[in-house]
Write a protein that holds these residues in place. Structure first.
Motif, mmCIF file in Angstrom:
data_model
loop_
_atom_site.group_PDB
_atom_site.id
_atom_site.type_symbol
_atom_site.label_atom_id
_atom_site.label_comp_id
_atom_site.label_asym_id
_atom_site.label_seq_id
_atom_site.Cartn_x
_atom_site.Cartn_y
_atom_site.Cartn_z
ATOM 1 N N SER A 1 36.077 35.430 -5.603
ATOM 2 C CA SER A 1 36.466 35.469 -7.007
ATOM 3 C C SER A 1 36.254 36.855 -7.619
ATOM 4 O O SER A 1 36.681 37.094 -8.743
ATOM 5 C CB SER A 1 35.735 34.388 -7.796
ATOM 6 O OG SER A 1 34.375 34.691 -7.858
ATOM 7 N N GLY A 2 35.626 37.755 -6.907
ATOM 8 C CA GLY A 2 35.393 39.096 -7.448
ATOM 9 C C GLY A 2 34.229 39.129 -8.418
ATOM 10 O O GLY A 2 34.091 40.041 -9.225
ATOM 11 N N ASN A 3 33.368 38.152 -8.325
ATOM 12 C CA ASN A 3 32.226 38.063 -9.230
ATOM 13 C C ASN A 3 31.046 38.878 -8.677
ATOM 14 O O ASN A 3 30.197 38.376 -7.951
ATOM 15 C CB ASN A 3 31.842 36.594 -9.407
ATOM 16 C CG ASN A 3 30.875 36.398 -10.553
ATOM 17 O OD1 ASN A 3 30.191 37.343 -10.952
ATOM 18 N ND2 ASN A 3 30.819 35.184 -11.066
ATOM 19 N N LEU B 1 37.696 42.191 -7.810
ATOM 20 C CA LEU B 1 37.635 42.165 -9.273
ATOM 21 C C LEU B 1 38.730 43.073 -9.854
ATOM 22 O O LEU B 1 39.472 42.668 -10.756
ATOM 23 C CB LEU B 1 36.251 42.645 -9.725
ATOM 24 C CG LEU B 1 36.027 42.788 -11.240
ATOM 25 C CD1 LEU B 1 35.990 41.417 -11.909
ATOM 26 C CD2 LEU B 1 34.732 43.537 -11.527
ATOM 27 N N ASN C 1 43.078 32.547 -7.120
ATOM 28 C CA ASN C 1 41.726 32.002 -7.204
ATOM 29 C C ASN C 1 41.339 31.771 -8.669
ATOM 30 O O ASN C 1 40.430 32.396 -9.202
ATOM 31 C CB ASN C 1 40.782 32.987 -6.500
ATOM 32 C CG ASN C 1 39.400 32.438 -6.308
ATOM 33 O OD1 ASN C 1 38.437 33.057 -6.723
ATOM 34 N ND2 ASN C 1 39.279 31.275 -5.694
ATOM 35 N N PHE D 1 35.639 31.894 -13.511
ATOM 36 C CA PHE D 1 35.421 33.333 -13.581
ATOM 37 C C PHE D 1 36.722 34.053 -13.911
ATOM 38 O O PHE D 1 36.757 34.950 -14.751
ATOM 39 C CB PHE D 1 34.858 33.835 -12.247
ATOM 40 C CG PHE D 1 34.636 35.318 -12.199
ATOM 41 C CD1 PHE D 1 33.522 35.883 -12.815
ATOM 42 C CD2 PHE D 1 35.536 36.158 -11.556
ATOM 43 C CE1 PHE D 1 33.319 37.255 -12.791
ATOM 44 C CE2 PHE D 1 35.336 37.530 -11.527
ATOM 45 C CZ PHE D 1 34.226 38.074 -12.149
#
Lengths: 404, 86
Positions: A291-293, A328, B63, B67
């Motif tokens: 998710s690029g978190n 991200l 995705n 988030f």
């Protein structure tokens, strides 16, 4: 399996195996883990077994077998230091026979050397406990190297009966020994010797030996940061290990997953669900990269820090942070409608959102690193504080990018 | 010491009690407790077909988790999702 209650009939069987060149049976008779009947153990304990061995077995075989039985007795009575000494005597005596023997005897070679490995490890642990000098494993490495040469350099033709067939088993045991001694640099000597020799193809050897050899080759390359090459070996090892040894699968996956992550390949959910300890360790990290978190990546890494350090993979996994950040940035790029120009502040803002509150110059620096590595295609205009992106494929697939 | 022939005929051989074997076996296997790559059992190996273990196209999907939605809100705040004017 038949149990012998008396020594002489047992020795007769040993002799028969030698005469029939039955290496497998011989190996099973002469393993320190062999469980003999209490009656036979009673006889081994008596001091005249060398006399019986000499009367019943050919020269050097007598000492080989006698010392092996004494090692077994000592080991099974928890005297590992004595067991190690006796097993050493067994291997020394066998050494005098080995150069005149061929392939049939290899199963015995494997068992007496692998027993000596374990007894050396155990004896050294015991010696350390007693505050004494522990050098058995180092000595074992020298002994094993000799066996390695006997195998590798056997030039008999045809190769069918050559001791060369023992090369990979012994090489694997040498790797194991060097890793235990933390002398991993010596592994390269073994690989060089094999490569320099007109060696048989690895594919012709038993799969168990191939897999172990691939595992160690992969591990050595991994420690040398040659990830692409390491990956090839570990994938081969992994392919055959399935269903064979849960322990080995775990060991391989704990190396393979970090390496593959770095090149942008994720373990699938199917794989994670199949091995719950793997899911426990990598599940959150993988989710965060997906998710690029970056914030979650950091916290997941922190949680497993100790485990990764122990497994020697911490630095490799830490390198995946750039992947997470790239993800991200790509998301921001998608949200903005895939433009060819983006403000540096867009990226800065996204980073702030994941708790990375950094200056414009630092953001530019991060983007510059990604451009340099090929994760982003474009250039930075420092004066205008914008990133000019390639019109096509500005964020290429990570698995197409070479690992630096 | 006794003549080997005597050894042959000596009768200290008894049948093995089962519990005894278990204890010995346990003792004999202490070697395995180690976190190293272990020896494989020497049996037949067949090629196991394994599919979908790895995924290299995970970036294709957007995705769209929580988030992603939060990030979208954040990004909209500063850009208004307007293409950049130059």
């Amino acid at each position: 399996m038949k149990k012998y209650t008396k020594l002489v009939p047992f020795l007769k069987i040993v002799e028969e195996c030698i005469n029939n060149k039955d290496g497998y049976e011989l190996a099973s008779l002469l393993s320190v883990k062999k469980i003999h009947s209490p009656a036979l153990m009673g006889q081994i304990a008596k001091s005249n077994i060398i006399k019986l061995c000499k009367e019943n077995l050919p020269k050097y075989w007598d000492v080989t077998v006698c010392s092996q039985l004494k090692a077994l007795y000592a080991y099974q009575n928890s005297n590992v230091i004595e067991a190690c000494e006796e097993q050493k005597a067994c291997v020394h005596a066998f050494d005098k026979l080995f150069q005149d023997l061929d392939r049939w005897v290899l199963p015995l070679v494997y068992v007496i050397h692998s027993d000596l490995y374990y007894l050396s490890v155990l004896a050294d642990q015991e010696l350390v406990k007693q505050n004494k000098k522990a050098g058995n494993l180092e000595e074992f490495a020298r002994i094993l190297n000799k066996a390695f040469s006997y195998c590798l350099n056997d030039r008999r033709v045809p190769v069918t009966n050559s001791r060369k067939w023992g090369t990979y088993y012994i090489a694997n045991l040498l790797f194991k020994t060097y890793f235990k001694l933390k002398s991993t640099n010596l592994c390269k000597n073994i690989q060089t010797a094999i490569n320099a020799n007109n060696m048989l193809k690895l594919e012709e050897f038993p799969i168990s030996q191939q897999v172990t050899f691939h595992y160690y080759s992969g591990l050595i390359l991994f420690l040398d940061e040659q990830y692409r090459e390491a990956e090839k070996h570990l994938l081969k090892a992994f392919k055959y290990t399935r269903g064979k040894s849960e322990k080995n699968i775990m060991i391989i996956l704990h190396l393979l997953i970090p390496i593959r992550l770095l090149s942008g390949v994720m373990p699938s959910n199917r794989l994670l669900n199949e091995y719950s300890p793997i899911k426990e360790t990598y599940g959150n990290l993988i989710k965060s990269i997906r998710s690029g978190n970056v914030k979650k990546f950091e916290s997941s890494l922190k949680k497993k820090e100790k485990e990764f350090i122990n497994r020697n993979t911490y630095l490799t996994i830490e390198k995946c942070k750039i992947l997470c950040m790239r993800r991200l940035f790509k998301k921001v790029y998608n949200i903005e409608g895939k433009p060819t120009r983006m403000y540096v502040s867009s990226f800065k803002h996204a980073l702030k959102f994941v708790d990375m509150d950094i200056e414009d110059d630092e953001v530019e620096c991060l983007i510059a690193v990604m451009i340099e590595k090929g994760y982003i295609r474009g250039y930075i205009s420092h004066e205008k504080r914008i990133v000019v992106l390639s019109a096509s494929n500005a964020f290429p697939d990570i698995n197409t990018i070479s690992l630096a | 010491m006794a003549d080997p022939k005597d050894k042959n005929t000596s009768t200290d051989a008894e049948t093995t009690p089962a519990e005894d074997e278990k204890t010995v076996e346990k003792k004999v296997n202490v070697l395995e407790d180690d976190d190293e790559f272990e020896d494989f059992p020497a049996d037949e190996w067949e090629d196991v077909k394994i599919e979908h273990q790895w995924q290299d196209t995970w970036e294709d999907d957007n995705n769209e988790d929580d988030f992603y939605n939060q990030l979208m809100n954040e990004t909209e705040k500063i850009t208004g999702v307007q293409p950049m004017k130059l």
